[in-house]
Design a protein around this motif. Structure first.
Motif, PDB file in Angstrom:
ATOM      1  N   PRO A 266       4.659  26.950  81.240  1.00 54.13           N
ATOM      2  CA  PRO A 266       4.569  25.940  80.293  1.00 54.13           C
ATOM      3  C   PRO A 266       5.871  25.099  80.049  1.00 54.13           C
ATOM      4  O   PRO A 266       6.884  25.509  80.576  1.00 54.13           O
ATOM      5  CB  PRO A 266       4.046  26.367  78.941  1.00 54.13           C
ATOM      6  CG  PRO A 266       4.837  27.851  79.085  1.00 54.13           C
ATOM      7  CD  PRO A 266       4.565  28.243  80.564  1.00 54.13           C
ATOM      8  N   PHE A 267       5.770  23.821  79.681  1.00 49.91           N
ATOM      9  CA  PHE A 267       7.062  22.975  79.419  1.00 49.91           C
ATOM     10  C   PHE A 267       7.038  22.857  77.753  1.00 49.91           C
ATOM     11  O   PHE A 267       6.096  22.884  77.286  1.00 49.91           O
ATOM     12  CB  PHE A 267       6.515  21.401  80.038  1.00 49.91           C
ATOM     13  CG  PHE A 267       6.656  21.780  81.368  1.00 49.91           C
ATOM     14  CD1 PHE A 267       7.645  21.801  82.252  1.00 49.91           C
ATOM     15  CD2 PHE A 267       5.253  21.787  82.283  1.00 49.91           C
ATOM     16  CE1 PHE A 267       7.638  21.829  83.702  1.00 49.91           C
ATOM     17  CE2 PHE A 267       5.328  21.764  83.589  1.00 49.91           C
ATOM     18  CZ  PHE A 267       6.399  21.609  84.336  1.00 49.91           C
TER      19      PHE A 267
ATOM     20  N   PRO B  15      10.359  34.476  79.621  1.00 48.62           N
ATOM     21  CA  PRO B  15      11.763  34.737  79.610  1.00 48.62           C
ATOM     22  C   PRO B  15      12.668  33.847  78.976  1.00 48.62           C
ATOM     23  O   PRO B  15      13.512  33.116  79.066  1.00 48.62           O
ATOM     24  CB  PRO B  15      12.027  34.609  80.906  1.00 48.62           C
ATOM     25  CG  PRO B  15      11.061  33.643  81.436  1.00 48.62           C
ATOM     26  CD  PRO B  15       9.961  33.665  80.746  1.00 48.62           C
ATOM     27  N   LEU B  16      12.298  34.006  77.447  1.00 51.80           N
ATOM     28  CA  LEU B  16      13.097  32.971  76.628  1.00 51.80           C
ATOM     29  C   LEU B  16      13.523  33.608  75.257  1.00 51.80           C
ATOM     30  O   LEU B  16      13.228  34.624  75.059  1.00 51.80           O
ATOM     31  CB  LEU B  16      12.083  31.816  75.975  1.00 51.80           C
ATOM     32  CG  LEU B  16      11.146  30.989  77.113  1.00 51.80           C
ATOM     33  CD1 LEU B  16       9.861  30.393  76.402  1.00 51.80           C
ATOM     34  CD2 LEU B  16      12.216  30.099  77.563  1.00 51.80           C
TER      35      LEU B  16
ATOM     36  N   GLN C 147      14.167  24.799  77.538  1.00 54.98           N
ATOM     37  CA  GLN C 147      13.582  24.673  78.909  1.00 54.98           C
ATOM     38  C   GLN C 147      14.753  24.947  79.790  1.00 54.98           C
ATOM     39  O   GLN C 147      14.122  25.446  80.847  1.00 54.98           O
ATOM     40  CB  GLN C 147      13.079  23.144  79.134  1.00 54.98           C
ATOM     41  CG  GLN C 147      12.254  22.797  80.486  1.00 54.98           C
ATOM     42  CD  GLN C 147      10.858  23.246  80.393  1.00 54.98           C
ATOM     43  OE1 GLN C 147      10.286  22.707  79.546  1.00 54.98           O
ATOM     44  NE2 GLN C 147      10.430  24.437  80.886  1.00 54.98           N
ATOM     45  N   ARG C 148      16.096  25.055  79.378  1.00 50.21           N
ATOM     46  CA  ARG C 148      16.924  25.583  80.491  1.00 50.21           C
ATOM     47  C   ARG C 148      16.914  26.895  80.837  1.00 50.21           C
ATOM     48  O   ARG C 148      17.100  27.484  81.766  1.00 50.21           O
ATOM     49  CB  ARG C 148      18.564  25.096  79.968  1.00 50.21           C
ATOM     50  CG  ARG C 148      18.653  23.735  79.859  1.00 50.21           C
ATOM     51  CD  ARG C 148      19.880  23.488  78.984  1.00 50.21           C
ATOM     52  NE  ARG C 148      20.102  24.044  77.787  1.00 50.21           N
ATOM     53  CZ  ARG C 148      21.042  23.772  76.940  1.00 50.21           C
ATOM     54  NH1 ARG C 148      21.639  22.951  77.127  1.00 50.21           N
ATOM     55  NH2 ARG C 148      20.597  24.163  75.715  1.00 50.21           N
ATOM     56  N   GLU C 149      16.138  27.733  79.874  1.00 52.44           N
ATOM     57  CA  GLU C 149      16.000  29.028  79.993  1.00 52.44           C
ATOM     58  C   GLU C 149      14.727  29.640  80.992  1.00 52.44           C
ATOM     59  O   GLU C 149      14.551  30.678  81.494  1.00 52.44           O
ATOM     60  CB  GLU C 149      15.623  29.782  78.811  1.00 52.44           C
ATOM     61  CG  GLU C 149      16.970  29.854  77.864  1.00 52.44           C
ATOM     62  CD  GLU C 149      16.535  30.151  76.363  1.00 52.44           C
ATOM     63  OE1 GLU C 149      17.624  30.614  75.662  1.00 52.44           O
ATOM     64  OE2 GLU C 149      15.508  30.900  76.160  1.00 52.44           O
ATOM     65  N   MET C 150      13.784  28.551  81.438  1.00 56.52           N
ATOM     66  CA  MET C 150      12.526  28.678  82.167  1.00 56.52           C
ATOM     67  C   MET C 150      12.151  27.597  82.893  1.00 56.52           C
ATOM     68  O   MET C 150      12.181  26.548  82.526  1.00 56.52           O
ATOM     69  CB  MET C 150      11.886  29.329  81.150  1.00 56.52           C
ATOM     70  CG  MET C 150      10.426  29.814  81.817  1.00 56.52           C
ATOM     71  SD  MET C 150       9.056  30.285  80.702  1.00 56.52           S
ATOM     72  CE  MET C 150       8.276  28.584  80.707  1.00 56.52           C
TER      73      MET C 150
END
Ligand SMILES: C[S@@+](CC[C@H](N)C(=O)[O-])C[C@H]1O[C@@H](n2cnc3c(N)ncnc32)[C@H](O)[C@@H]1O
Length: 215
Positions: free
Chosen positions: A166-167, A202-203, A159-162
């Protein structure tokens, strides 16, 4: 996510989560579970998902969706005749085997429905921020009878990347949210090109997971 956020998405056609055609994991795995008497499916936060058509081909489907625009687009884009009636505090959109209750999912009462055989969650749990998850799952659970099974699709990523939605929802979190339920992680697939419906996320990595959950 506040309701305003979702209304804005629909008003401005920012609906990148919407998948043209049916969800691949639904098409691949759901037929393995479908048994003849199974014919009632509930789809919370359904948007204008074409997966509603998949279920309607097999039985009856009831959706819950906040946006009137989403409901209208669903029936128009799929060329389905429909009726619309006030069912305070909802508007009920209805075609032959598809009912969509337009309004707030949290105001929908499970007691008004016959038991569902399945609940289908795609891009519903993962659409909600942490502060809403427990309430969402508790309300979802109120729609689960003794025989209802939940077909839950999640995404796992860092989750730190985006910022969501969505979560990311980890397996541990699924077990925490559905404590006391039977939880089976049934399948998973790496989204190698990070394509999620109309978006490229963007992951560095992202995995889609399927859980089958029952009481
Ligand atoms: C990320 S979209 C997913 C839609 C659908 N499940 C799909 O796979 O295309 C989340 C949807 O939930 C709807 N929604 C958000 N909050 C809601 C609420 N409180 N009650 C009903 N629908 C809601 C939004 O309008 C939006 O269409």
């Amino acid at each position: 996510m506040q309701q305003e956020f979702w209304h804005n998405c629909w008003e401005n056609d920012r609906t990148g989560w919407h998948q043209d055609g049916c969800q691949p994991m639904l098409v691949e795995y759901f037929p393995k579970f479908w048994q003849t008497p199974d014919h009632r499916v509930f789809v919370p936060l359904c948007g204008k998902s074409e997966d509603l058509l998949f279920f309607a081909e097999r039985g009856k489907v009831v959706g819950s969706e906040l946006s009137a625009r989403a409901c209208q687009q669903f029936f128009a884009e799929n060329q389905l005749a429909y009726t619309r009636q006030a069912k305070h505090p909802f508007t009920l959109y209805q075609s032959k085997d598809i009912d969509i209750y337009q309004g707030d999912f949290f105001a929908l009462q499970a007691a008004q429905f016959k038991p569902f055989d399945w609940i289908y969650d795609r891009a519903a749990l993962i659409a909600l921020p942490e502060s809403m998850r427990t309430d969402y799952v508790q309300h979802l659970i109120s729609f689960m009878g003794q025989k209802t099974r939940l077909f839950l699709l999640t995404l796992e990523f860092d989750q730190r990347e985006m910022a969501g939605p969505p979560f990311a929802i980890s397996a541990g979190l699924v077990h925490q949210l559905f404590a006391g339920f039977n939880i089976r992680q049934y399948a998973q697939r790496e989204l190698t090109d990070k394509v999620f419906a109309q978006r490229i996320l963007p992951l560095s990595q992202v995995r889609e997971c399927l859980y089958i959950i029952s009481r």
